[in-house]
Structures are given as structure tokens and as C-alpha cells.
Scaffold this motif. Structure first.
Motif, PDB file in Angstrom:
ATOM      1  N   VAL A 162      -7.438  42.215 -51.631  1.00 32.96           N
ATOM      2  CA  VAL A 162      -9.038  41.830 -52.056  1.00 32.96           C
ATOM      3  C   VAL A 162      -9.638  41.463 -50.807  1.00 32.96           C
ATOM      4  O   VAL A 162      -9.872  40.355 -50.562  1.00 32.96           O
ATOM      5  CB  VAL A 162      -9.609  41.618 -53.724  1.00 32.96           C
ATOM      6  CG1 VAL A 162     -10.852  42.322 -54.037  1.00 32.96           C
ATOM      7  CG2 VAL A 162      -7.714  41.968 -54.546  1.00 32.96           C
ATOM      8  N   SER A 163     -10.494  42.724 -50.697  1.00 38.51           N
ATOM      9  CA  SER A 163     -10.815  42.304 -49.479  1.00 38.51           C
ATOM     10  C   SER A 163     -12.631  42.320 -49.207  1.00 38.51           C
ATOM     11  O   SER A 163     -13.410  43.384 -49.570  1.00 38.51           O
ATOM     12  CB  SER A 163     -10.726  43.245 -48.486  1.00 38.51           C
ATOM     13  OG  SER A 163     -12.368  43.398 -47.329  1.00 38.51           O
ATOM     14  N   SER A 164     -13.559  41.665 -49.537  1.00 43.11           N
ATOM     15  CA  SER A 164     -14.997  41.565 -49.177  1.00 43.11           C
ATOM     16  C   SER A 164     -15.517  42.702 -48.560  1.00 43.11           C
ATOM     17  O   SER A 164     -16.251  43.415 -48.730  1.00 43.11           O
ATOM     18  CB  SER A 164     -15.848  40.461 -49.350  1.00 43.11           C
ATOM     19  OG  SER A 164     -15.755  39.414 -47.619  1.00 43.11           O
ATOM     20  N   LEU A 203     -15.365  46.286 -49.821  1.00 44.15           N
ATOM     21  CA  LEU A 203     -16.130  46.734 -50.693  1.00 44.15           C
ATOM     22  C   LEU A 203     -17.329  46.891 -50.636  1.00 44.15           C
ATOM     23  O   LEU A 203     -18.037  47.237 -51.118  1.00 44.15           O
ATOM     24  CB  LEU A 203     -15.482  45.473 -52.226  1.00 44.15           C
ATOM     25  CG  LEU A 203     -14.621  44.822 -52.517  1.00 44.15           C
ATOM     26  CD1 LEU A 203     -14.058  43.653 -53.754  1.00 44.15           C
ATOM     27  CD2 LEU A 203     -13.892  46.332 -53.743  1.00 44.15           C
ATOM     28  N   PHE A 217     -18.929  40.914 -53.525  1.00 45.73           N
ATOM     29  CA  PHE A 217     -18.386  39.880 -54.287  1.00 45.73           C
ATOM     30  C   PHE A 217     -18.471  40.107 -55.430  1.00 45.73           C
ATOM     31  O   PHE A 217     -17.977  39.220 -56.448  1.00 45.73           O
ATOM     32  CB  PHE A 217     -19.532  38.569 -53.764  1.00 45.73           C
ATOM     33  CG  PHE A 217     -19.527  38.489 -52.259  1.00 45.73           C
ATOM     34  CD1 PHE A 217     -17.887  37.821 -52.249  1.00 45.73           C
ATOM     35  CD2 PHE A 217     -19.628  38.596 -50.924  1.00 45.73           C
ATOM     36  CE1 PHE A 217     -17.278  37.074 -50.568  1.00 45.73           C
ATOM     37  CE2 PHE A 217     -19.649  38.078 -50.157  1.00 45.73           C
ATOM     38  CZ  PHE A 217     -17.864  37.587 -49.643  1.00 45.73           C
ATOM     39  N   LEU A 231     -15.755  42.152 -56.040  1.00 42.90           N
ATOM     40  CA  LEU A 231     -14.591  40.990 -55.654  1.00 42.90           C
ATOM     41  C   LEU A 231     -14.137  39.948 -56.917  1.00 42.90           C
ATOM     42  O   LEU A 231     -12.403  40.430 -57.171  1.00 42.90           O
ATOM     43  CB  LEU A 231     -14.643  40.373 -54.242  1.00 42.90           C
ATOM     44  CG  LEU A 231     -13.584  39.607 -54.134  1.00 42.90           C
ATOM     45  CD1 LEU A 231     -13.244  39.231 -52.016  1.00 42.90           C
ATOM     46  CD2 LEU A 231     -13.612  37.828 -54.010  1.00 42.90           C
ATOM     47  N   ASP A 232     -14.917  39.288 -57.584  1.00 41.57           N
ATOM     48  CA  ASP A 232     -14.535  38.103 -57.920  1.00 41.57           C
ATOM     49  C   ASP A 232     -14.008  38.177 -59.325  1.00 41.57           C
ATOM     50  O   ASP A 232     -13.179  38.548 -60.275  1.00 41.57           O
ATOM     51  CB  ASP A 232     -15.622  37.275 -59.020  1.00 41.57           C
ATOM     52  CG  ASP A 232     -16.688  36.415 -57.615  1.00 41.57           C
ATOM     53  OD1 ASP A 232     -15.104  35.861 -56.788  1.00 41.57           O
ATOM     54  OD2 ASP A 232     -17.433  36.381 -57.085  1.00 41.57           O
ATOM     55  N   ILE A 292      -7.449  37.462 -51.131  1.00 43.27           N
ATOM     56  CA  ILE A 292      -8.761  36.991 -51.229  1.00 43.27           C
ATOM     57  C   ILE A 292      -8.553  37.282 -49.216  1.00 43.27           C
ATOM     58  O   ILE A 292      -8.923  35.986 -48.863  1.00 43.27           O
ATOM     59  CB  ILE A 292      -9.229  35.846 -51.987  1.00 43.27           C
ATOM     60  CG1 ILE A 292      -9.067  36.018 -53.130  1.00 43.27           C
ATOM     61  CG2 ILE A 292     -10.847  36.088 -51.997  1.00 43.27           C
ATOM     62  CD1 ILE A 292      -9.192  35.423 -54.178  1.00 43.27           C
ATOM     63  N   THR A 294     -11.708  37.052 -47.233  1.00 43.96           N
ATOM     64  CA  THR A 294     -13.216  36.729 -46.791  1.00 43.96           C
ATOM     65  C   THR A 294     -13.210  35.416 -46.095  1.00 43.96           C
ATOM     66  O   THR A 294     -12.930  35.561 -45.716  1.00 43.96           O
ATOM     67  CB  THR A 294     -14.014  36.652 -48.459  1.00 43.96           C
ATOM     68  OG1 THR A 294     -13.613  35.289 -48.804  1.00 43.96           O
ATOM     69  CG2 THR A 294     -13.892  37.145 -49.494  1.00 43.96           C
TER      70      THR A 294
END
Length: 495
Positions: A37-39, A42, A60, A63-64, A79, A81
Motif C-alpha cells: 500500500v503505497s502513498s 494512491l 493518506f 491508505l489508512d 505500508i 510511505t
């Protein structure tokens, strides 16, 4: 063997470090894209591109939410970020703890000059003042990571996500290579749904039995059921009667021991069972093993019109059988008077060829089952993790001492499922092909102990260190000899 660090599946992996430190490159090299899961990615989805900082707040938030949903489903998640926000790290750690996931941080601690050099090759670049601020923040963050409560703070070295039983396997496998210990292997046949159907079952079974001997297995065991159990398949799948199958296997093999793991004590008249096993021993040239257990599958009893006594009554019957069978296999025909069984004449000729036909009691019940094994049997057969096995071994020793028997006389054996691949890629391919629909690959991999040969060498070494002398394994993909060839590499490490 691989030098990669094993992480338990599922787990939450948090990447932390300044920009241009190699986080995304490392993640893509060690994890499937679907778990990352890449900020940045996204931001590209929500905004105009990965560098659209105006989309950061929404990115973000998304992402959360994705991390929350994945962790709640107990899915391995990476994660990607900066990981520089202490509150966010704490929230992710709390989320992992709530859902009983391991949580590790990978710290990308590159020298500032190297980060700046890498940044100059990026397109687009991180603004110089932004990167300087990140490097300054990182200098503080890297000092606090070790005290924030994560299961580990790692460097960006090679990692693998493996089923929980394999997390310590690498070190155990190394011990096995450096200081080998012995261990016997038994093949456990729990499914007879083979390619070609019933018309080719005999030929397929012969191929498997011959390949098992060639691979180094010291025994072949079959499940004693009359229909497939729900833990493995559907009730109407092909399933052979155990002792008929064992007699056939005796004709197909020369060396392996043969037995039911374990014979349900309610399925047959016990003196008749004694005669069956004695006959198997004679016709196999002295290779029979007698496995006995309580019989648990109520639906099977109902389907066949058999009584299904209470647990207490079955324990009494099991103890009677453990006393009766050795009497039947000995000389003479004296009567037997048990708590339930009354046998006027225990004659059984021809007697087994083995002077002492080994008896295994199946089950890990610590109060009654292991006590019966300690008092009457040659081995107990248990399930479970290495930690569980250590506890069962201690209980079995205590029961042996309580009944005045040398604990060395009663072996501890272990039954589990295994899926063995030549390498990580093959393991992944096997899991993808064999897992039931709608089943998470990681959950299926854990259920069948999917791993490489080196993984299994480590797992079995740990079981040997816990006190196990024989492992019985059901190979999840056993429909032809190929899985036995892969398993041969594991067995060879214990010869």
C-alpha cells in the motif's frame, strides 16, 4: 538454503526512511504488488500523479482505510510511505496488535549524501529543501524506533513471508546441516481421489508406494475412515477401506512399515481387529504397526448404522483393546476379561512375525490419552506446533514415570500436512493451484505448511529437538510421485 530473514504470515510491515532511500524498490523486490500500500501510488490514483502533493491528505486517508481493512482480514500488508510520523506508526502498531499480527519496521538508514545522489536521478525529484527536512526528521526517528514496541526493527535485507511454523526454520535447518540428528518419516495417505478415478486407483497407489520407498520413507500409514472427513474433502469422494488398502500396499512394497493412523476403536470387533493386524504382519513379512484411537467421527457412525458410545465408554474400550491385542498376538488362547470386552478364547494363529508388534496411541489428550500411551503403547501420536509438542512430551514423560515405565520406551510421533516446493516460486504456484476458492493464499499455506525443502528441514529439526522420533506427513498435492521426489531432499537431511 537462503539467507533471507523469515517473517511470519500474516504480518504488517512498515517502511520508514527519508525519500530516495530505496523503500519502494525494496518492497517491490520482496513482496507481490497486491500487498504493498503505497502513498505515492494512491496520490497518482486520486490526484494527477505521484508528485501531486495536493492529493496527499486524501491519499493518506485512503491508505489508512486500506490498511485497516487488510489487517482486519489478517492479510500481510506492506505500508510504503516515509513512515516518519510517530502517531501514524503508533496507530498501525495498535491495529496490528488488535488483530494479532506481527508488526515490524524496516529502517532505510542511508547516508544523507547517498539519498541526495539518488534523488538527483529521480524523475520527478524531491525538492532539495523537502528532502533536507526529511533527513533531519529521520535522524530523530531512527533513534526512537527500537523503543516503540515493534516486533523487530530491520535493515532492508532480503526477507520472505512464511507460514508461522517456518519463522525459526532457517536457524534450525542450519543446525541440522551442521549437527545432523536422525528422524524417521512416515507417509500418511488421507485421500484417494487420484487422476483417472477408481479404474486407475490401484496403479496410482502402487506408483505412490514405490516412490515413497525410493524417497526414504520408513512407513506408510492410511487413515481409518469409510468416507472422507470434512477437514480434507467431501463425504462422497473416493475413500478406500484401510486394512484392505494396507494389504495391497504390503504387496506393492518391500521395506516400509504399514499401519492405520489410527484405527478407530469402535469400527471393528476388537478380537477381529487383532486377527486382521496379525494377518497383515504375516503377509507383509513382519512390517505391521497397530495404531489405535478413540474414533471421533460421529457422522460416519450414524451413516453406517454403528453405535457411537460416549467418550468415557470409548476410553474404556480403548484400554481394553490395548490390553487384549498383545495377549492375542502371544502364545496360547487364554480368556480375556476386560472392563467391557469378554473374549473366551484369544487364539490368533498364525501369530505376527514380529515378536513385539508396535502399538501407537493417537491423540494428545493430556489426562487420559497420553496416560494410556505411557502405560500400554510403544508410541503416542500428537498434532500441533513445536511448543505444543514440547508440552505433550513433558506430559508423556510424567505419565511414564507415574506408571513406573522408562520414558525412553515410549516414543513421541507427530502428524501434520506438508506442501513442499523446490523454491519459493514453486511453493507460491502450488498454493495458488491447490487452495480452495475464496481462501486467502497465506491462510492455506499456513494450514498445509507450504514451504521449501529447507523450510521443512528446519521445521522437522525443531520437532526432533522437542522429542519427536517419527513424523507422519500427509502431502497436500500427492496425486503422483512428483511430491515424493521433492520430499526426498528433506528426508535425506536426516539420514
Amino acid at each position: 538454503m537462503t539467507d533471507a530473514l523469515n517473517l511470519p504470515a500474516p504480518c504488517l510491515v512498515i517502511l520508514a526512511g527519508p525519500g530516495a532511500s530505496g523503500k519502494s524498490t525494496w518492497a517491490s523486490a520482496h513482496f507481490p504488488a497486491d500487498v504493498i500500500v503505497s502513498s505515492d501510488r494512491l496520490r497518482a490514483i486520486i490526484g494527477s500523479g505521484e508528485d501531486d502533493l495536493a492529493a496527499s491528505t486524501d491519499a493518506f486517508a485512503l491508505l489508512d482505510r486500506i490498511v485497516q481493512l487488510r489487517v482486519a482480514r489478517r492479510l500481510t500488508t506492506v505500508i510504503d510511505t516515509l513512515g516518519l510520523d510517530a502517531d501514524r506508526r503508533a496507530a498501525w502498531l495498535a491495529l496490528a496488535r488488535k488483530n494479532d499480527l506481527a508488526c515490524v519496521v524496516v529502517a532505510f538508514d542511508l547516508p544523507a549524501g547517498e539519498c541526495r545522489a539518488r534523488n538527483r536521478t529521480r524523475n520527478p525529484r524531491i525538492p532539495a529543501d523537502v528532502l533536507t527536512a526529511q533527513l533531519r526528521t529521520w535522524a530523530r526517528v531512527r533513534e526512537t524506533l527500537p523503543i516503540e514496541g515493534f516486533d523487530a526493527v530491520l535493515t532492508p535485507a532480503p526477507v520472505r513471508v512464511v507460514a508461522a511454523p517456518f519463522t525459526e526454520a532457517a536457524a534450525a535447518a542450519r543446525r541440522q546441516y551442521e549437527q545432523p540428528s536422525g528422524l524417521r518419516f512416515g507417509l500418511h495417505l488421507g485421500s484417494f481421489t487420484l487422476p483417472g478415478g477408481a479404474a486407475t486407483t490401484a496403479d496410482r497407489l502402487r506408483e505412490i508406494a514405490e516412490a515413497a520407498e525410493a524417497a526414504g520413507f520408513s512407513a506408510i500409514y492410511v487413515m481409518d475412515h469409510f468416507r472422507q472427513i470434512p477437514q480434507i474433502g467431501r463425504a462422497w469422494e473416493d475413500f478406500l477401506e484401510s486394512y484392505t488398502a494396507l494389504a495391497y500396499l504390503a504387496a506393492c512394497t518391500d521395506r516400509v512399515r504399514l499401519g492405520a493412523l489410527v484405527t478407530g476403536i469402535t469400527y471393528r470387533n476388537v478380537p477381529h481387529l487383532g486377527k486382521i493386524i496379525a494377518t497383515l504382519d504375516v503377509l507383509s513379512g513382519g512390517r505391521a504397526v497397530c495404531g489405535l484411537g478413540l474414533a471421533w467421527f460421529k457422522e460416519e457412525h450414524v451413516a453406517y448404522g454403528w453405535d457411537f458410545p460416549s467418550v468415557g465408554q470409548r476410553y474404556v474400550l480403548l484400554e481394553d483393546a490395548l490390553r487384549l491385542l498383545p495377549t492375542m498376538w502371544g502364545p496360547g488362547g487364554k480368556p480375556f476379561h476386560g472392563q467391557i470386552l469378554e473374549v473366551p478364547d484369544t487364539s490368533c494363529y498364525p501369530r505376527p512375525l514380529q515378536k513385539h508388534l508396535p502399538v501407537i496411541v493417537g491423540g494428545g489428550g493430556e489426562r487420559r490419552t497420553l496416560r494410556l500411551a505411557a502405560q500400554y503403547a510403544d508410541a503416542a501420536n500428537v498434532l500441533g506446533s513445536v511448543e505444543t509438542v514440547r508440552r505433550k512430551a513433558a506430559v508423556l514423560r510424567a505419565h511414564c514415570e507415574a506408571v513406573g515405565r522408562d520414558p525412553q520406551e515410549v516414543e513421541l510421533t507427530h502428524l501434520s500436512t506438508a506442501l513442499v516446493g523446490a523454491d519459493d516460486q514453486q511453493v507460491s504456484e502450488l498454493v495458488s493451484r491447490l487452495r480452495p476458492r475464496n481462501t486467502d493464499p497465506a491462510r492455506y499455506a499456513a494450514a498445509v505448511h507450504a514451504g521449501t525443502a529447507a523450510d521443512h528441514i528446519g521445521r522437522f529439526r525443531q520437532l526432533a529437538e522437542a522429542g519427536v522420533t517419527e513424523v507422519m506427513i500427509r502431502l497436500a498435492d500427492l496425486t503422483d510421485p512428483a511430491p515424493l521426489d521433492r520430499m526426498a531432499k528433506v528426508i535425506a537431511a536426516f539420514r
